[in-house]
Enzyme design. Structure first.
Site, short mmCIF file in Angstrom:
data_model
loop_
_atom_site.label_atom_id
_atom_site.label_comp_id
_atom_site.label_asym_id
_atom_site.label_seq_id
_atom_site.Cartn_x
_atom_site.Cartn_y
_atom_site.Cartn_z
CE LYS A 82 -3.68 1.99 2.93
NZ LYS A 82 -4.49 1.72 4.13
CB SER A 157 -7.10 4.07 3.34
OG SER A 157 -6.65 3.27 4.40
CB SER A 181 -8.07 1.00 5.99
OG SER A 181 -8.84 2.17 5.94
#
Length: 468
Positions: A82, A157, A181
């Protein structure tokens, strides 16, 4: 329904991460073949899903050609990281385009451990701006779309990672969770998402310095065994925290649990369809021999205002310290309405922050008493079905967006505050065919209990993937 499916007759097939390891060790595939297949899949579906924040395909190919430089269990398995953790040679954009991001000079603490497992990153995945929204819908970078139905959000997210794992691009991808998230994209995309106990996995310096460590790293997977294997391997790499070990969880546990079921969040009643699906999960637990009790939500309503103030303070620190953190090119005018609205909310209420933090820190007293009676708590992961793109548009009026976020993300922030583990499992689907997550939480350190229960539920009610 406009589904996006990358599964195909290539080296990856429908393998999960453990299956890919077995294929590699059995010699039926090579790391280069797995990485090439994942790259081809990413190129095929990213135009529809928009999950890619930074491409490192040639770097991944070069890494795959190397002879097990880490020697980790997952050596050669393709993955993504990420775009809010530091990876050497890759920029970190945090889901924003408000500054000129430069490649990181070194791996952060989390990436160093993640890469030591042998996972091969193809690049970085997209997120909402700084991770503040539960839907990545950046006005210039575009929305991340749900592969089950591209008219809907991929959730939270870690949405880029969730979309790519669900669509079959890779079997496992990094996610992290400051208010849900890991669990929210797991729920939206039909995945397994464990937010571990606080301290279980390393954090980069910028999040370790938070007054209250609400952020937790983890992964999104399609199978319980992948998640369990990841935590087993990380435990071999990372210096042991002061927590009970996860160990090697390979199947259901024998212990019958006392499970509390709660369908009302702090903010609202869950939607009727969500309530019904949660109670069906409770019935399944009873059929498996577990004891189930329905309870009221014990968390006081002020938790919402306290968490929102702390969430807003994080935005305040980022906006006010933007040039110091991100460089002279930082331009706050390019931030979205949600980030700027949160910053304004914090500025107006900073005097209340110490009291809010103190109350949040005491929340674990309530959950500790709850877990003194119940082994596990079951709630829906989210209070309603996955919304369409635009419902959480960050360019809309701040108050509209924050009200909608509070209504939808009604269950997950609790465990970020208490540090307790919680896992979302894809045990249900809505009438429209979208996945619906069920969330189980346990006392601090009892991550293994959740994994054992997840194995049992996966065997009892196997979940669908997009390719089914």
């Amino acid at each position: 329904m406009d589904r996006v499916d990358a599964f195909g007759d290539d080296a990856l097939g429908d393998l999960d991460a453990v299956g890919a390891v077995e294929a590699l060790r059995g010699g039926s595939v090579s790391a280069t073949e797995l990485v090439d297949a994942a790259i081809a899949r990413a190129e095929a579906v990213n135009p529809a899903l928009n999950g890619l924040a930074y491409e490192a395909f040639e770097r991944a190919r070069a890494r795959a050609r190397q002879a097990t430089p880490y020697g980790g269990y997952f050596d050669g398995v393709p993955s993504f990281i990420k775009d809010n953790v530091a990876v050497a040679g890759m920029p970190t954009r945090e889901g924003a385009d408000a500054w000129e991001a430069r490649p990181a000079p070194a791996d952060g603490d989390f990436a160093r451990a993640y890469l030591a497992t042998g996972l091969v990153p193809l690049g970085k995945t997209q997120l909402s701006e700084f991770g503040f929204s539960a839907s990545a819908e950046h006005p210039r970078l575009g929305p991340v779309r749900n592969p089950w139905n591209v008219e809907h959000t991929a959730g939270a997210s870690s949405s880029g990672s969730g979309a790519f794992v669900a669509a079959g691009v890779v079997p496992i991808a990094h996610a992290n969770d400051g208010g849900g998230s890991i669990r929210i994209p797991a729920a939206c995309n039909g995945l397994v998402g464990l937010k571990p106990s606080r301290g279980r996995l390393p954090l980069d310096k910028n999040v370790r310095q938070m007054p209250l460590r609400i952020v937790h790293n983890g992964v999104l997977t399609r199978s319980v065994r992948d998640t369990a294997a990841f935590y087993r391997e990380m435990e071999r790499i990372v210096a042991g925290p002061k927590l009970p070990p996860v160990g090697d969880v390979t199947g259901p546990g024998a212990e019958r649990l006392h499970v509390a079921v709660c369908t009302r969040s702090i903010a609202r009643d869950s939607a009727p369809e969500i309530v019904e699906l949660t109670l069906k999960t409770a019935t399944l637990l009873e059929e498996l021999g577990h004891r189930v009790s329905v309870i009221d939500n014990p968390i006081p309503a002020r938790f919402i205002d306290d968490f929102l103030l702390y969430w807003s303070f994080l935005a305040f620190a980022l906006v006010r310290g933007g040039q110091r953190m991100f460089g002279e090119t930082f331009d706050r005018s390019r931030l979205d309405n949600l980030t700027l609205g949160l910053e304004r909310h914090a500025a107006r209420n900073l005097v209340r922050l110490p009291t809010a933090l103190a109350r949040l820190a005491r929340t674990r007293r309530i959950t500790s008493r709850l877990h003194g009676t119940y082994d596990v708590l079951l709630t829906p992961t989210l209070a309603d079905v996955t919304p369409r793109i635009g419902h959480l548009d960050p360019t809309a009026d701040y108050q509209q967006v924050i009200d909608r976020l509070i209504e939808w993300v009604a269950f997950t922030p609790l465990q970020n505050v208490t540090g307790e583990p919680a896992i979302s499992l894809p045990l249900a689907h809505s009438a429209s065919g979208l996945p619906v997550g069920m969330m189980f939480s346990a006392p601090l350190g009892h991550d293994a209990r959740l994994l054992a229960l997840a194995y049992e539920l996966e065997q009892a009610r196997p979940w669908r993937t997009i390719s089914d």
